[in-house]
Design a protein around this motif. Structure first.
Motif, PDB file in Angstrom:
ATOM      1  N   PHE A 278       0.830  -1.205   0.000  1.00 35.21           N
ATOM      2  CA  PHE A 278       0.000   0.000   0.000  1.00 35.21           C
ATOM      3  C   PHE A 278       0.869   1.262   0.000  1.00 35.21           C
ATOM      4  N   LEU A 279       1.934   1.241   0.782  1.00 38.54           N
ATOM      5  CA  LEU A 279       2.802   2.415   0.883  1.00 38.54           C
ATOM      6  C   LEU A 279       3.670   2.603  -0.360  1.00 38.54           C
ATOM      7  N   GLN A 548      14.178   5.573  -7.488  1.00 37.15           N
ATOM      8  CA  GLN A 548      14.893   5.756  -6.220  1.00 37.15           C
ATOM      9  C   GLN A 548      14.213   4.985  -5.088  1.00 37.15           C
ATOM     10  N   ALA A 549      12.890   5.072  -5.051  1.00 32.36           N
ATOM     11  CA  ALA A 549      12.145   4.395  -3.989  1.00 32.36           C
ATOM     12  C   ALA A 549      12.322   2.884  -4.083  1.00 32.36           C
ATOM     13  N   LYS A 550      12.259   2.354  -5.299  1.00 32.66           N
ATOM     14  CA  LYS A 550      12.427   0.912  -5.487  1.00 32.66           C
ATOM     15  C   LYS A 550      13.831   0.474  -5.101  1.00 32.66           C
ATOM     16  N   PRO A 555       8.814   3.868   0.528  1.00 33.34           N
ATOM     17  CA  PRO A 555       7.718   4.493  -0.218  1.00 33.34           C
ATOM     18  C   PRO A 555       8.213   5.711  -0.993  1.00 33.34           C
ATOM     19  N   ALA A 556       7.601   5.973  -2.138  1.00 29.67           N
ATOM     20  CA  ALA A 556       8.046   7.076  -2.994  1.00 29.67           C
ATOM     21  C   ALA A 556       7.978   8.422  -2.277  1.00 29.67           C
ATOM     22  N   TYR A 557       6.941   8.643  -1.440  1.00 31.66           N
ATOM     23  CA  TYR A 557       6.797   9.956  -0.812  1.00 31.66           C
ATOM     24  C   TYR A 557       7.924  10.256   0.168  1.00 31.66           C
ATOM     25  N   MET A 558       8.648   9.215   0.629  1.00 28.88           N
ATOM     26  CA  MET A 558       9.781   9.465   1.524  1.00 28.88           C
ATOM     27  C   MET A 558      10.961  10.080   0.774  1.00 28.88           C
ATOM     28  N   VAL A 559      11.036   9.820  -0.514  1.00 27.17           N
ATOM     29  CA  VAL A 559      12.082  10.472  -1.312  1.00 27.17           C
ATOM     30  C   VAL A 559      11.704  11.942  -1.442  1.00 27.17           C
TER      31      VAL A 559
END
Length: 614
Positions: A278-279, A548-550, A555-559
């Motif tokens: 989900f995240l 970057q997230a992968k 999670p993408a929003y942390m980038v």
């Protein structure tokens, strides 16, 4: 520049504080206690993270969920903060390392669960080094009037005695006046300064619909929530029971919607995988009990749907607040029917605890029912529940499509008369379905065998459909004009029924609109407020962020959040210095990602300026 402003800009990358953040931060840095009521998405975390970094020592954050700890620590580390946590997921070697770093003064923020904080070994560890502040997150858990009471939180009242010179802050997103007072009393924060933020979330549209084939309604609703580019969006669906969660997830998947079930009865590894997907993935819908959500920090949840009635307005507001944390338009949708009212009443009657506790639960339910049956602005009612007045919002279902009302006094009298006659003439009591059959003159085996076709009220309600009669019963139950009793939800008279039967009370009812599902406006994508020529760069930045997230397994929003990518797309920085002042880019992230960001921007510019080929 103050130390707090410096940390805000260089660590977190924000140019200015929002709302009451600055006053709260100043209060804690000065050593004072605080109680903070701020809605989800309002920026509560910064209120204790910044003082912890400014004051000497380590900030201790009491958090109820391991998932929340893990995500917040990851995000802080990306911002260059030395953050750690202590919980049951760690090996003894990891906990020993964290303890060693803490004693050496190498930890800025330490997250612990209330259960772990109650251990003598943990308190001994925390006493071995300076503590800068103590933050108690999700503080409503300490209150018997709150919607998620946890006994482990009660021991937190001792913290003021153990660390009398350390500032403490209690934070929650939802609290009535009673919960607010209870938090203050139980945590010993009588000398604290209180900060109550504006509870309004204007980006959330509230819609409450009568149930009519709820799974079909839900499917249509989710399909309507696609982005303008046609992509599915992230959402949460709340259901009351584990069985209902699994059946609903299965139905959605069978209809082409990626839906994952989540409840406490599932294996821990399954729950962890669901939360992780989900995240980290786009367009995932989680169907869950209330076991899911408190620790979810995902900013781009576009809708929260309830297919069963929440127990209180506090629970409802807390759960719907998980939508639209990024400030973009989001939807809160609730389907509600007669069975919800009967079931909730029965659960209260059968619940353990004192009579006072059951009365409190009934009051919570009454407020929730009043919200569902309201003919005035939903947002006005929600805000008033939390002690805040406002005008009509113009963006809820009632404001957008004002409901019609009708005089239901005669219909109510017909229903109540049927209840009276069954009781007095036959000594019988029945549920809503059978009473409606009698009123509509149905020819069922049950009516024939019971000789209920001989009742004076048999067939006198044929002017209303069965669906309309269920709406009548539901609204009478919500208003306390009829009562539901016993395990099977049979209907009987309430203390107010006599006023209706005598004609001393007029019963105004709302007309239910029974379309399959209200077509909600489509959720706005993150590109909605971007100029057309900036959208390709935004998409390039999103693709770079996804990579970057992968690569980092986060999670993408942390980038970076969508808000940061939008600002980059419109400003098109060409140098590292030009990244300063972009919201969400602090010193650590600039150093880590700066050159790659500039390369993405430059690449998009080259492609945009390339000559067209025939």
């Amino acid at each position: 520049m103050t130390a707090a402003q410096d940390v805000l800009e260089t660590v977190f990358g924000y140019p200015s504080f929002r709302g009451q953040q600055e006053q709260i931060v100043d209060r804690l840095i000065a050593g004072g206690d605080a109680v903070v009521l701020m809605p989800t998405g309002g920026g509560k975390s910064l209120c204790y993270q910044i003082p912890a970094l400014v004051r000497p020592g380590t900030g201790i954050v009491v958090s109820p969920l391991i998932a929340l700890m893990h995500d917040q620590v990851q995000a802080l580390r990306l911002a260059g903060v030395r953050a750690e946590y202590l919980n049951s997921t760690q090996s003894s070697e990891e906990r020993d390392r964290v303890a060693s770093d803490y004693r050496a003064g190498l930890v800025d923020l330490l997250y612990v669960a209330p259960e772990r904080l109650a251990l003598d070994s943990t308190r001994s560890l925390l006493s071995s080094a300076p503590v800068s502040l103590i933050a108690i997150d999700e503080a409503h858990c300490v209150s018997q009037w709150g919607h998620d009471f946890r006994p482990d939180y009660l021991a937190l009242g001792e913290l003021g005695r153990i660390w009398p010179d350390v500032p403490r802050v209690a934070l929650t997103a939802t609290a009535t006046r009673a919960t607010h007072a209870d938090i203050t009393e139980r945590l010993g924060l009588q000398g604290a300064e209180h900060f109550v933020a504006d509870f309004d979330r204007p980006n959330i549209q509230y819609r409450i619909a009568p149930k009519n084939e709820v799974r079909s309604q839900l499917k249509e609703l989710i399909e309507a929530q696609r982005s303008p580019t046609g992509e599915p969006v992230a959402g949460i669906v709340y259901a009351l029971s584990r069985k209902r969660v699994e059946q609903t997830a299965e139905y959605l998947n069978a209809n082409g919607i990626t839906a994952l079930p989540y409840h406490a009865g599932l294996d821990a590894a399954v729950r962890e995988n669901t939360q992780s997907r989900f995240l980290r993935e786009e367009g995932i819908v989680v169907v869950a009990t209330i076991a899911f959500g408190m620790g979810i920090d995902k900013p781009d949840v576009r809708f929260v749907a309830h297919i069963d009635l929440p127990k209180s307005v506090e629970s409802y507001y807390q759960e719907t607040g998980r939508a639209g944390r990024d400030g973009q338009p989001a939807l809160a949708w609730l389907a509600y029917g007669l069975n919800d009212v009967v079931q909730q009443r029965r659960m209260i009657e059968q619940s353990e605890g004192s009579e006072a506790h059951r009365r409190a639960q009934s009051m919570h339910l009454d407020a929730m029912l009043a919200l569902c049956e309201s003919v005035t602005c939903r947002r006005q009612q929600i805000l008033r529940y939390f002690g805040q007045e406002s005008g009509p919002c113009g963006n809820c279902d009632v404001c957008l499509n004002p409901p019609e009302t009708w005089d239901g006094t005669v219909a109510a009298q017909k229903l109540l008369s049927t209840v009276v006659r069954l009781d007095r003439e036959r000594g019988q009591a029945f549920g809503a379905g059978h009473l409606i059959d009698i009123l509509r003159g149905a020819e069922t085996e049950r009516i024939r065998s019971q000789r209920h076709d001989e009742l004076a009220t048999y067939g006198i309600g044929a002017d209303l459909t069965a669906v309309q009669w269920r709406g009548v019963v539901r609204q009478l139950l919500a208003a306390g004009l009829i009562a539901s009793r016993g395990e099977y939800g049979v209907l009987g008279l309430s203390p107010l029924s006599a006023e209706v039967l005598s004609g001393d009370r007029v019963v105004l009812l709302r007309k239910d609109t029974m379309e399959a599902a209200p077509r909600a406006r489509k959720a706005a994508a993150a590109v909605a407020d971007l100029a057309e020529h900036d959208r390709p760069l935004f998409e390039s930045l999103r693709q770079w962020r996804a990579g970057q997230a992968k690569e980092q397994g986060i999670p993408a929003y942390m980038v970076f959040t969508d808000a940061t990518l939008r600002e980059l797309s419109s400003r098109r920085p060409a140098t590292l210095d030009a990244l300063d002042g972009v919201s969400g880019i602090g010193a650590s992230k600039r150093e880590r990602y700066g050159q790659e960001l500039l390369a993405v921007v430059a690449g998009a510019a080259s492609e945009r300026n390339a000559p067209e080929r025939g």
